[in-house]
Design a protein around this motif. Structure first.
Motif, PDB file in Angstrom:
ATOM      1  N   ASN A 136      -6.715   9.989  -6.026  1.00  0.00           N
ATOM      2  CA  ASN A 136      -7.684   8.724  -5.684  1.00  0.00           C
ATOM      3  C   ASN A 136      -8.874   9.135  -6.760  1.00  0.00           C
ATOM      4  O   ASN A 136      -9.533   8.241  -7.512  1.00  0.00           O
ATOM      5  CB  ASN A 136      -8.339   8.932  -4.537  1.00  0.00           C
ATOM      6  CG  ASN A 136      -7.564   8.057  -3.659  1.00  0.00           C
ATOM      7  OD1 ASN A 136      -6.785   7.104  -3.754  1.00  0.00           O
ATOM      8  ND2 ASN A 136      -7.627   8.410  -2.284  1.00  0.00           N
ATOM      9  N   GLN A 196       0.521  -1.092  -0.087  1.00  0.00           N
ATOM     10  CA  GLN A 196      -0.023   0.068   0.061  1.00  0.00           C
ATOM     11  C   GLN A 196       0.811   1.359  -0.107  1.00  0.00           C
ATOM     12  O   GLN A 196       1.687   1.435   0.744  1.00  0.00           O
ATOM     13  CB  GLN A 196      -0.973  -0.059   1.115  1.00  0.00           C
ATOM     14  CG  GLN A 196      -1.921   1.106   1.241  1.00  0.00           C
ATOM     15  CD  GLN A 196      -3.003   1.124   2.339  1.00  0.00           C
ATOM     16  OE1 GLN A 196      -3.405   0.024   2.624  1.00  0.00           O
ATOM     17  NE2 GLN A 196      -3.501   2.223   2.761  1.00  0.00           N
ATOM     18  N   ARG A 250      -7.527   3.047  -5.215  1.00  0.00           N
ATOM     19  CA  ARG A 250      -7.554   4.130  -4.268  1.00  0.00           C
ATOM     20  C   ARG A 250      -7.104   3.533  -2.771  1.00  0.00           C
ATOM     21  O   ARG A 250      -7.560   2.803  -2.505  1.00  0.00           O
ATOM     22  CB  ARG A 250      -9.143   4.751  -4.392  1.00  0.00           C
ATOM     23  CG  ARG A 250      -9.435   5.315  -5.747  1.00  0.00           C
ATOM     24  CD  ARG A 250     -10.756   5.553  -6.004  1.00  0.00           C
ATOM     25  NE  ARG A 250     -11.185   5.966  -7.170  1.00  0.00           N
ATOM     26  CZ  ARG A 250     -12.448   6.048  -7.604  1.00  0.00           C
ATOM     27  NH1 ARG A 250     -13.519   6.054  -6.776  1.00  0.00           N
ATOM     28  NH2 ARG A 250     -12.644   6.373  -8.878  1.00  0.00           N
ATOM     29  N   HIS A 251      -6.594   4.705  -2.225  1.00  0.00           N
ATOM     30  CA  HIS A 251      -6.060   4.337  -0.815  1.00  0.00           C
ATOM     31  C   HIS A 251      -6.530   5.560   0.211  1.00  0.00           C
ATOM     32  O   HIS A 251      -6.500   6.745  -0.520  1.00  0.00           O
ATOM     33  CB  HIS A 251      -4.544   4.261  -0.654  1.00  0.00           C
ATOM     34  CG  HIS A 251      -4.083   2.679  -1.335  1.00  0.00           C
ATOM     35  ND1 HIS A 251      -2.711   2.690  -1.737  1.00  0.00           N
ATOM     36  CD2 HIS A 251      -4.750   1.725  -1.664  1.00  0.00           C
ATOM     37  CE1 HIS A 251      -2.558   1.482  -1.931  1.00  0.00           C
ATOM     38  NE2 HIS A 251      -3.929   0.892  -2.119  1.00  0.00           N
ATOM     39  N   GLY A 252      -6.960   5.388   1.258  1.00  0.00           N
ATOM     40  CA  GLY A 252      -7.587   6.472   1.971  1.00  0.00           C
ATOM     41  C   GLY A 252      -9.081   6.922   1.649  1.00  0.00           C
ATOM     42  O   GLY A 252      -9.447   6.408   0.485  1.00  0.00           O
ATOM     43  N   SER A 253      -9.289   8.027   2.194  1.00  0.00           N
ATOM     44  CA  SER A 253     -10.747   8.354   2.069  1.00  0.00           C
ATOM     45  C   SER A 253     -11.093   9.689   1.272  1.00  0.00           C
ATOM     46  O   SER A 253     -11.985  10.067   0.810  1.00  0.00           O
ATOM     47  CB  SER A 253     -11.439   8.650   3.352  1.00  0.00           C
ATOM     48  OG  SER A 253     -10.816   9.548   4.179  1.00  0.00           O
ATOM     49  N   GLY A 285      -3.116   7.557  -4.432  1.00  0.00           N
ATOM     50  CA  GLY A 285      -3.600   6.019  -4.412  1.00  0.00           C
ATOM     51  C   GLY A 285      -2.558   5.139  -5.124  1.00  0.00           C
ATOM     52  O   GLY A 285      -1.171   5.831  -5.124  1.00  0.00           O
ATOM     53  N   ASP A 286      -2.616   4.153  -5.441  1.00  0.00           N
ATOM     54  CA  ASP A 286      -1.749   3.172  -5.816  1.00  0.00           C
ATOM     55  C   ASP A 286      -1.289   3.453  -7.334  1.00  0.00           C
ATOM     56  O   ASP A 286      -1.984   2.638  -8.286  1.00  0.00           O
ATOM     57  CB  ASP A 286      -1.840   1.575  -5.610  1.00  0.00           C
ATOM     58  CG  ASP A 286      -0.791   0.856  -5.899  1.00  0.00           C
ATOM     59  OD1 ASP A 286       0.253   1.306  -6.427  1.00  0.00           O
ATOM     60  OD2 ASP A 286      -0.892  -0.281  -5.438  1.00  0.00           O
ATOM     61  N   GLY A 311       0.541   5.225   0.053  1.00  0.00           N
ATOM     62  CA  GLY A 311      -0.049   6.436   0.370  1.00  0.00           C
ATOM     63  C   GLY A 311       0.608   7.696  -0.255  1.00  0.00           C
ATOM     64  O   GLY A 311       1.687   7.568  -0.823  1.00  0.00           O
ATOM     65  N   ARG A 312       0.096   8.738   0.155  1.00  0.00           N
ATOM     66  CA  ARG A 312       0.558   9.921  -0.439  1.00  0.00           C
ATOM     67  C   ARG A 312       2.315  10.247  -0.231  1.00  0.00           C
ATOM     68  O   ARG A 312       2.931  10.369  -0.945  1.00  0.00           O
ATOM     69  CB  ARG A 312      -0.174  11.287  -0.096  1.00  0.00           C
ATOM     70  CG  ARG A 312       0.455  12.561  -0.871  1.00  0.00           C
ATOM     71  CD  ARG A 312      -0.599  13.589  -0.549  1.00  0.00           C
ATOM     72  NE  ARG A 312      -0.104  14.712  -0.982  1.00  0.00           N
ATOM     73  CZ  ARG A 312      -0.671  16.105  -0.789  1.00  0.00           C
ATOM     74  NH1 ARG A 312      -1.852  16.147  -0.478  1.00  0.00           N
ATOM     75  NH2 ARG A 312      -0.032  17.277  -1.147  1.00  0.00           N
ATOM     76  N   ASP A 335      -6.377  12.487  -2.080  1.00  0.00           N
ATOM     77  CA  ASP A 335      -5.036  11.712  -1.577  1.00  0.00           C
ATOM     78  C   ASP A 335      -4.465  10.638  -2.602  1.00  0.00           C
ATOM     79  O   ASP A 335      -5.287  10.411  -3.530  1.00  0.00           O
ATOM     80  CB  ASP A 335      -5.570  10.457  -0.393  1.00  0.00           C
ATOM     81  CG  ASP A 335      -5.736  11.301   0.832  1.00  0.00           C
ATOM     82  OD1 ASP A 335      -5.534  12.335   1.235  1.00  0.00           O
ATOM     83  OD2 ASP A 335      -6.779  10.589   1.797  1.00  0.00           O
ATOM     84  N   GLU A 344     -10.283   0.205  -7.472  1.00  0.00           N
ATOM     85  CA  GLU A 344      -9.342  -0.807  -6.890  1.00  0.00           C
ATOM     86  C   GLU A 344      -8.054  -0.370  -6.465  1.00  0.00           C
ATOM     87  O   GLU A 344      -7.269  -0.818  -5.716  1.00  0.00           O
ATOM     88  CB  GLU A 344      -9.411  -1.949  -7.513  1.00  0.00           C
ATOM     89  CG  GLU A 344      -8.686  -1.766  -9.020  1.00  0.00           C
ATOM     90  CD  GLU A 344      -9.779  -1.390 -10.115  1.00  0.00           C
ATOM     91  OE1 GLU A 344      -9.324  -1.712 -11.431  1.00  0.00           O
ATOM     92  OE2 GLU A 344     -11.040  -1.003  -9.686  1.00  0.00           O
TER      93      GLU A 344
END
Length: 343
Positions: free
Chosen positions: A296, A2, A304-307, A313-314, A4-5, A311, A302
């Motif tokens: 994101n 994973q 996207r990470h975080g809310s 994502g991958d 993140g930013r 932010d 599929e």
């Protein structure tokens, strides 16, 4: 894994030196993996279409840099995503230009603001560039006011300086914006672009011309540089009202494009779940989808990470997917990430 930013930012910084020395594919060829095209430079990290954006794109490994072309009142080609410049410059803060704000019909729709064709080059040079998406890329606003509006010639000169600095050919990837509209008001783009290509002796390794309008590209046939037919997701090219982009992406449509162009550039969503890559290759065309971004809101669910919509994502997973599908290039706001995923 994973990402993140924060990890993407650190990874981009760590990969800068290595990416800058990587050997890229030359324009019009495929060598060492898909070509990475810096969309308006490195628009994810710097205000678009600025010298800083183009320079950062090349420093972090971009093979080509993309200038969108629009004309000035005195018919000089300058680099802006649109001829309406209120979102990408500080023109609204210049009281001397307040009376230039107007509404025009561009490609059949009303647009209100300030337009490059109402300014001389000297007047545009008094403006400064700003981040187009400040709510999405707040970090880029620190660069607001630091870059000026560039001419196409200045981008060519910069690309050649960067080519010498990094020991590899950096190609320019100009797009003719709203060519039918500009032709209708007596400021055609193609003659000026053709003259610049000839004057600078730009060959296949240094320049690829793109447009959403087939008639604009056909006016550039014979210049000795590859041509790239950009394709939208809905409707069709403004110059061919009876033709849809969907029609152009069928095997028959691709065969027709192959009669005048070397590449197609579809929205990346047109590639997912389709046979477009294989169909393009069967027609003898290369394919470079647009536009890859790290936030994101621009990624498939599929990845996207975080809310938060903004932010990171991958992005690496998305690049890897399209590379596996066999694309020949990617057009990206984050060329450093595309290079890291490729190399």
């Amino acid at each position: 894994m994973q990402l993140g930013r924060r990890s993407l930012l650190l990874g981009a910084a760590a990969g800068t030196a290595a990416a800058a020395t990587a050997t890229p594919a030359a324009a019009g060829t495929r060598r060492g993996g898909p070509i990475v095209i810096g969309h308006r430079g490195a628009a994810g990290w710097r205000p678009e279409h600025t010298a800083a954006s183009y320079t950062y794109a090349v420093q972090t490994g971009a093979d080509w840099i993309e200038p969108d072309l629009v004309p000035t009142k005195d018919h000089v080609l300058v680099v802006r995503h649109e001829n309406e410049i209120s979102q990408t410059t500080d023109v609204a803060r210049h009281p001397e230009f307040a009376d230039r704000r107007t509404t025009k019909t561009v490609d059949g729709r009303p647009v209100t603001g300030w337009f490059t064709e109402d300014f001389t080059l000297a007047e545009l040079k008094t403006l400064r560039a700003v981040e187009r998406l400040p709510a999405v890329r707040n970090r880029n606003t620190v660069f607001d006011g630091r870059g000026e509006v560039m001419t196409f010639q200045e981008v060519v000169d910069l690309a050649r300086r960067l080519s010498r600095t990094y020991g590899r050919t950096v190609a320019v990837f100009p797009e003719t914006k709203h060519p039918t509209y500009f032709r209708s008001i007596g400021l055609p783009l193609e003659p000026k672009l053709a003259a610049a290509i000839r004057r600078n002796r730009l060959g296949r390794r240094e320049c690829v011309v793109q447009s959403f309008e087939p008639t604009s590209l056909k006016r550039m046939v014979g210049l000795g540089v590859p041509l790239w037919q950009a394709l939208g997701t809905t409707g069709g090219p403004y110059d061919l009202p009876s033709t849809t982009y969907r029609d152009m992406m069928t095997p028959a449509g691709l065969a027709e494009i192959a009669g005048y162009a070397d590449w197609i550039g579809p929205d990346k969503s047109s590639v997912a779940g389709s046979s477009l890559v294989a169909d393009a290759h069967a027609a003898g065309l290369r394919i470079g989808p647009y536009t890859f971004r790290a936030e994101n809101q621009f990624l498939p669910p599929e990845f996207r990470h975080g809310s938060g919509a903004n932010d990171f994502g991958d992005a690496f997973a998305e690049y890897a997917l399209y590379y596996r599908w066999g694309v020949d290039a990617v057009v990206t706001d984050f060329p450093d990430l595309a290079v890291m995923a490729r190399d």
